[in-house]
Design an enzyme around this catalytic site. Structure first.
Site, short mmCIF file in Angstrom:
data_model
loop_
_atom_site.label_atom_id
_atom_site.label_comp_id
_atom_site.label_asym_id
_atom_site.label_seq_id
_atom_site.Cartn_x
_atom_site.Cartn_y
_atom_site.Cartn_z
N PRO A 42 0.82 -1.22 0.00
CA PRO A 42 0.00 0.00 0.00
C PRO A 42 0.85 1.26 0.00
CG PRO A 42 -0.63 -1.47 1.80
CD PRO A 42 0.55 -2.09 1.13
N THR A 43 0.39 2.27 -0.73
CA THR A 43 1.04 3.57 -0.75
C THR A 43 1.10 4.12 0.67
OG1 THR A 43 0.15 3.97 -2.93
CG2 THR A 43 0.92 5.89 -1.73
N GLY A 44 2.27 4.51 1.10
CA GLY A 44 2.39 5.11 2.42
C GLY A 44 2.59 4.11 3.52
N CYS A 45 2.68 2.83 3.16
CA CYS A 45 2.89 1.79 4.15
C CYS A 45 4.39 1.59 4.26
CB CYS A 45 2.21 0.50 3.69
SG CYS A 45 2.39 -0.84 4.84
N VAL A 46 4.98 1.96 5.41
CA VAL A 46 6.45 1.88 5.50
C VAL A 46 6.90 0.79 6.45
CG1 VAL A 46 7.16 4.16 4.75
CG2 VAL A 46 6.22 3.87 7.02
#
Lengths: 110, 101, 138
Positions: free
Chosen positions: A106-110
């Site tokens: 997911p975008t923004g999942c770090v």
């Protein structure tokens, strides 16, 4: 490292996410789940299928907060909370469920 | 003999199109590609400029770029649409190509 | 984290057409990442940026990912204010009908679905910019 299912090899990224969305099948999902130490139940499938539909519609994997809210709306309040989702996917619903669903991280999942 | 000019920038963001149309000789061709295709639409500030150019030049627009940007309808009459094969044909049909980057 | 949440007003200003450059997609990704921090986020589309919101984008022919459906997810990320500058639309021969219909659900109004896009003049947008804590331009 590539993923092997039924004698076929599938390309993944360095974290084990499927490289090609179109490679996904239920068997591939089961193998991905196994790599995460998950046993797929009806409830797991429900979330995974929800994510795949979400991706189809919006072309992104939702952030956890958005996923939780959307699940609550679609599948009911008892499922739209992080406790329920973390029980199914202990290492993070967005991260693990997206992997099983064959979606990119997911975008923004770090 | 005749030249093919390609314009790949939005007319609103670059003077590529207007410079091109000032220089391009009668009988030459202009192909709008990438963000250049926005100039093919009717009703923009640049429509008059394009209409004027159409009087003595051929103007083409790359269809896949129009489709990608959701602007394939409502185009200025007289602009011809080409696909990638048509793009190749245009480059071979002209003596030279100038890209207005 | 402390209990005192500081909410700031963020405005993302989008000025470039999609696909021709990477700015539009980069901006969208930053917006989605930033939305996780539960700030007061709004978006503005001005100049060629208004082209990002056109309906019916189909990128099969150019072999690039079509990210226009992602704008429809903004409502679920609690982004309720999407400003489109009127003069920019008009200069491009576009009307609101040429843009995607973007909505959000209003928590304070029994989750009624409402239009997220607000048509504003350049002057109005200037005022909105002055009210922000942070303005990020792409």
């Amino acid at each position: 490292m590539p993923l092997e299912v039924n004698g076929k090899t599938y390309e993944t990224d360095e974290e084990g996410y499927l490289a090609n969305l179109s490679d996904w099948s239920e068997d591939v999902a089961k193998a991905l789940a196994e790599s995460e130490g998950l046993e797929m139940t009806e409830n797991h499938w429900e979330v995974v299928n929800f994510l795949r539909e979400y991706y189809q519609e919006y072309q992104i994997a939702p952030a956890v907060r958005v996923l939780t809210k959307a699940i609550g709306k679609k599948l009911g309040k008892d499922k739209g909370n992080s406790k329920y989702l973390y029980e199914l996917f202990p290492y993070g619903p967005a991260k693990q469920a997206c992997k099983v669903a064959g979606l990119p991280k997911p975008t923004g999942c770090v | 003999m005749s030249m093919l000019h390609t314009v790949n920038k939005s007319p609103f963001n670059s003077d590529g199109l207007s410079s091109c149309l000032q220089c391009a000789l009668a009988g030459s061709s202009v192909l709008l590609i990438e963000d250049g295709v926005y100039a093919a639409r009717r009703g923009t500030q640049y429509e008059a400029l394009v209409q004027e150019a159409l009087k003595d030049k051929k103007i083409y627009a790359l269809q896949p770029d129009l489709e990608a940007r959701g602007v394939k309808s409502n185009l200025i009459d007289g602009i011809e649409l080409v696909d990638y094969a048509g793009f190749v044909d245009l480059t071979t049909d002209h003596d030279s190509v100038q890209a207005w980057l | 984290m402390s209990d005192e949440q500081v909410t700031k007003k963020f405005l993302y200003v989008n000025r470039k057409a999609p696909y021709g450059t990477i700015y539009a997609l980069e901006s969208l990704e930053v917006v989605l990442i930033g939305a996780a921090f539960e700030q007061d986020v709004s978006l503005a589309f001005i100049g060629d940026g208004v082209y990002q919101l056109t309906k019916g984008q189909d990128t099969k022919g150019i072999g690039v990912k079509n990210f226009s459906p992602t704008y429809r997810a903004l409502g679920e990320y609690d982004i309720q204010k999407i400003y489109v500058e009127k003069e920019s639309l008009e200069a491009r021969g576009l009307t609101l009908d040429d843009l995607q219909h973007l909505v959000y659900e209003d928590e304070d109004d029994d989750w009624a679905e409402k239009d997220a896009i607000k048509l504003v003049s350049a002057k109005e947008l200037g005022e909105i910019m002055e009210q922000q804590d942070v303005v990020l331009s792409f």
